[in-house]
Write a protein that holds these residues in place. Structure first.
Motif, PDB file in Angstrom:
ATOM      1  N   LEU A  22      24.475  14.200  13.311  1.00 55.35           N
ATOM      2  CA  LEU A  22      24.959  14.428  14.545  1.00 55.35           C
ATOM      3  C   LEU A  22      24.565  13.661  15.720  1.00 55.35           C
ATOM      4  O   LEU A  22      23.481  14.149  16.211  1.00 55.35           O
ATOM      5  CB  LEU A  22      25.652  15.586  14.904  1.00 55.35           C
ATOM      6  N   THR A  24      24.486  13.653  20.259  1.00 56.03           N
ATOM      7  CA  THR A  24      25.664  14.878  21.723  1.00 56.03           C
ATOM      8  C   THR A  24      25.021  14.490  23.172  1.00 56.03           C
ATOM      9  O   THR A  24      23.911  14.272  22.915  1.00 56.03           O
ATOM     10  CB  THR A  24      25.917  16.627  21.711  1.00 56.03           C
ATOM     11  N   ASN A  30      30.438  14.811  21.893  1.00 51.45           N
ATOM     12  CA  ASN A  30      29.772  13.710  20.950  1.00 51.45           C
ATOM     13  C   ASN A  30      30.084  12.531  20.950  1.00 51.45           C
ATOM     14  O   ASN A  30      30.305  12.307  21.376  1.00 51.45           O
ATOM     15  CB  ASN A  30      30.875  13.680  19.524  1.00 51.45           C
ATOM     16  N   CYS A  33      28.566  10.471  15.030  1.00 49.89           N
ATOM     17  CA  CYS A  33      28.044  11.653  13.491  1.00 49.89           C
ATOM     18  C   CYS A  33      28.700  11.301  13.070  1.00 49.89           C
ATOM     19  O   CYS A  33      29.417   9.994  12.750  1.00 49.89           O
ATOM     20  CB  CYS A  33      28.795  13.017  14.179  1.00 49.89           C
ATOM     21  N   LEU A  37      27.639  16.650   9.610  1.00 52.31           N
ATOM     22  CA  LEU A  37      28.357  17.377  11.044  1.00 52.31           C
ATOM     23  C   LEU A  37      29.038  16.769  11.965  1.00 52.31           C
ATOM     24  O   LEU A  37      29.798  15.156  11.673  1.00 52.31           O
ATOM     25  CB  LEU A  37      26.690  17.391  11.819  1.00 52.31           C
ATOM     26  N   SER A  38      30.463  17.471  12.509  1.00 53.29           N
ATOM     27  CA  SER A  38      31.394  16.815  13.436  1.00 53.29           C
ATOM     28  C   SER A  38      31.613  17.033  14.491  1.00 53.29           C
ATOM     29  O   SER A  38      30.456  17.135  15.116  1.00 53.29           O
ATOM     30  CB  SER A  38      32.439  16.676  12.523  1.00 53.29           C
TER      31      SER A  38
END
Length: 91
Positions: A22, A24, A30, A33, A37-38
């Motif tokens: 992921l 960020t 986000n 990803c 992991l979302s």
């Protein structure tokens, strides 16, 4: 840049020990990803990384946060304005 990031995410997932990755921004939004992991993990990953950085005396230091469990580890680290998390299974 977006296609480069997507390629890096895909390349990271090729490692058999990696089950999620992921990226960020500083607000936990986000950027990309894969796997376990979302989007829902972005805020937590971003905040944990910021809190770890607040514990160090050196403002240029970027600590790695490791959440360990019997089934694997999630490693998190900030690089400038980007935070990366990698979920690895236990070997």
């Amino acid at each position: 840049m977006e296609s480069t990031l997507e390629q890096h995410l895909d390349d990271t997932m090729k490692n058999p020990a990696v089950v999620g990755v992921l990226c960020t921004d500083q607000q936990g939004h986000n950027l990309g990803c894969r796997g376990s992991l979302s989007d829902e993990h972005g805020g937590v990953v971003s905040v944990l990384s910021k809190q770890a950085a607040a514990l160090t005396r050196d403002p240029t230091d970027s600590p790695t946060v490791c959440l360990e469990s019997d089934s694997g580890n999630i490693l998190m680290r900030s690089h400038g304005t980007i935070t990366v998390a990698v979920h690895k299974i236990a070997s």
